[in-house]
Write a protein that holds these residues in place. Sequence first.
Motif, short mmCIF file in Angstrom:
data_model
loop_
_atom_site.label_atom_id
_atom_site.label_comp_id
_atom_site.label_asym_id
_atom_site.label_seq_id
_atom_site.Cartn_x
_atom_site.Cartn_y
_atom_site.Cartn_z
N TYR A 7 0.84 -1.20 0.00
CA TYR A 7 0.00 0.00 0.00
C TYR A 7 0.88 1.25 0.00
O TYR A 7 0.62 2.20 -0.75
CB TYR A 7 -0.94 -0.01 1.21
N ILE A 8 1.91 1.25 0.81
CA ILE A 8 2.83 2.40 0.86
C ILE A 8 3.49 2.58 -0.50
O ILE A 8 3.59 3.70 -1.01
CB ILE A 8 3.88 2.22 1.98
N GLN A 9 3.93 1.48 -1.12
CA GLN A 9 4.57 1.54 -2.44
C GLN A 9 3.63 2.10 -3.51
O GLN A 9 4.07 2.78 -4.43
CB GLN A 9 5.03 0.14 -2.87
N GLU A 10 2.35 1.83 -3.37
CA GLU A 10 1.38 2.26 -4.38
C GLU A 10 0.82 3.65 -4.13
O GLU A 10 0.36 4.31 -5.06
CB GLU A 10 0.22 1.26 -4.44
N HIS A 11 0.85 4.14 -2.89
CA HIS A 11 0.20 5.40 -2.55
C HIS A 11 1.16 6.46 -1.98
O HIS A 11 0.70 7.46 -1.42
CB HIS A 11 -0.94 5.15 -1.56
N PHE A 12 2.45 6.27 -2.13
CA PHE A 12 3.45 7.17 -1.54
C PHE A 12 3.31 8.61 -2.01
O PHE A 12 3.67 9.53 -1.29
CB PHE A 12 4.87 6.67 -1.86
N GLY A 13 2.80 8.83 -3.20
CA GLY A 13 2.73 10.18 -3.75
C GLY A 13 1.43 10.90 -3.49
O GLY A 13 1.21 12.00 -3.98
N ALA A 19 -1.91 8.24 9.76
CA ALA A 19 -3.35 8.20 10.05
C ALA A 19 -4.13 7.58 8.89
O ALA A 19 -5.06 6.78 9.11
CB ALA A 19 -3.86 9.60 10.33
N THR A 20 -3.74 7.90 7.66
CA THR A 20 -4.39 7.31 6.49
C THR A 20 -4.19 5.80 6.48
O THR A 20 -5.12 5.03 6.24
CB THR A 20 -3.79 7.90 5.19
N LEU A 21 -2.98 5.39 6.74
CA LEU A 21 -2.65 3.96 6.76
C LEU A 21 -3.42 3.25 7.86
O LEU A 21 -3.96 2.16 7.64
CB LEU A 21 -1.14 3.82 6.97
N ALA A 22 -3.49 3.87 9.02
CA ALA A 22 -4.23 3.28 10.15
C ALA A 22 -5.71 3.12 9.79
O ALA A 22 -6.32 2.09 10.09
CB ALA A 22 -4.08 4.16 11.39
N GLY A 23 -6.28 4.12 9.14
CA GLY A 23 -7.67 4.04 8.73
C GLY A 23 -7.90 2.96 7.69
O GLY A 23 -8.88 2.21 7.74
N GLU A 24 -6.99 2.86 6.75
CA GLU A 24 -7.11 1.87 5.68
C GLU A 24 -7.06 0.44 6.22
O GLU A 24 -7.77 -0.44 5.76
CB GLU A 24 -5.98 2.09 4.65
N PHE A 25 -6.18 0.21 7.20
CA PHE A 25 -6.01 -1.14 7.73
C PHE A 25 -6.72 -1.37 9.06
O PHE A 25 -6.58 -2.42 9.67
CB PHE A 25 -4.52 -1.47 7.83
N HIS A 47 10.68 5.55 6.48
CA HIS A 47 10.42 4.56 5.43
C HIS A 47 9.73 5.21 4.24
O HIS A 47 10.11 4.97 3.09
CB HIS A 47 9.57 3.40 5.98
N LEU A 48 8.73 6.04 4.50
CA LEU A 48 8.02 6.72 3.42
C LEU A 48 8.97 7.62 2.64
O LEU A 48 8.95 7.65 1.40
CB LEU A 48 6.85 7.54 3.99
N MET A 49 9.82 8.36 3.33
CA MET A 49 10.79 9.21 2.67
C MET A 49 11.72 8.39 1.79
O MET A 49 12.02 8.76 0.65
CB MET A 49 11.59 10.01 3.70
N GLU A 50 12.15 7.25 2.27
CA GLU A 50 13.04 6.38 1.50
C GLU A 50 12.35 5.89 0.22
O GLU A 50 12.95 5.89 -0.86
CB GLU A 50 13.46 5.19 2.36
N LYS A 55 11.79 6.34 -5.67
CA LYS A 55 10.93 6.58 -6.84
C LYS A 55 11.39 7.83 -7.58
O LYS A 55 11.40 7.85 -8.82
CB LYS A 55 9.46 6.73 -6.42
N ALA A 56 11.79 8.86 -6.86
CA ALA A 56 12.29 10.07 -7.50
C ALA A 56 13.52 9.75 -8.34
O ALA A 56 13.65 10.22 -9.48
CB ALA A 56 12.61 11.14 -6.46
N GLN A 57 14.42 8.94 -7.80
CA GLN A 57 15.61 8.55 -8.55
C GLN A 57 15.23 7.77 -9.82
O GLN A 57 15.81 7.98 -10.88
CB GLN A 57 16.55 7.73 -7.68
N GLU A 58 14.25 6.91 -9.70
CA GLU A 58 13.77 6.17 -10.87
C GLU A 58 13.24 7.14 -11.93
O GLU A 58 13.57 7.02 -13.11
CB GLU A 58 12.67 5.20 -10.44
#
Length: 101
Positions: A7-13, A19-25, A47-50, A55-58
């Motif tokens: 989920y983090i990989q798909e919604h990072f941007g 709080a969003t993650l907590a609500g989702e899960f 982790h989110l920043m990483e 992704k920015a580097q990609e």
Amino acid sequence: MQNMVKYIQEHFGEGLTLATLAGEFKMSESYISSLIKKRTGKGFGEHLMEVRIQKAQEYLRTTNDSIEAIAERVGYPDYFYFTKVYKKATGISPAAYRRQL
């Protein structure tokens, strides 16, 4: 936990927050935070920043998009803040990274 990382990989941007993650899960923020720390060795924010920097580097490698557009795509609407975070994480600015390619 694997679904959470995905989920983090798909919604990072998308302005993702703990709080969003907590609500989702449907879990508490502190529990999710401890799970992420256990899995990645880093807190949620780090982790989110990483993920965003990777992704920015990609995008810097594979597109001709402006750095401003890439910053926004990875979740940093403020170009100057993105550049500061990117440089702190990698040691060089996004422009310098792109020039090295």
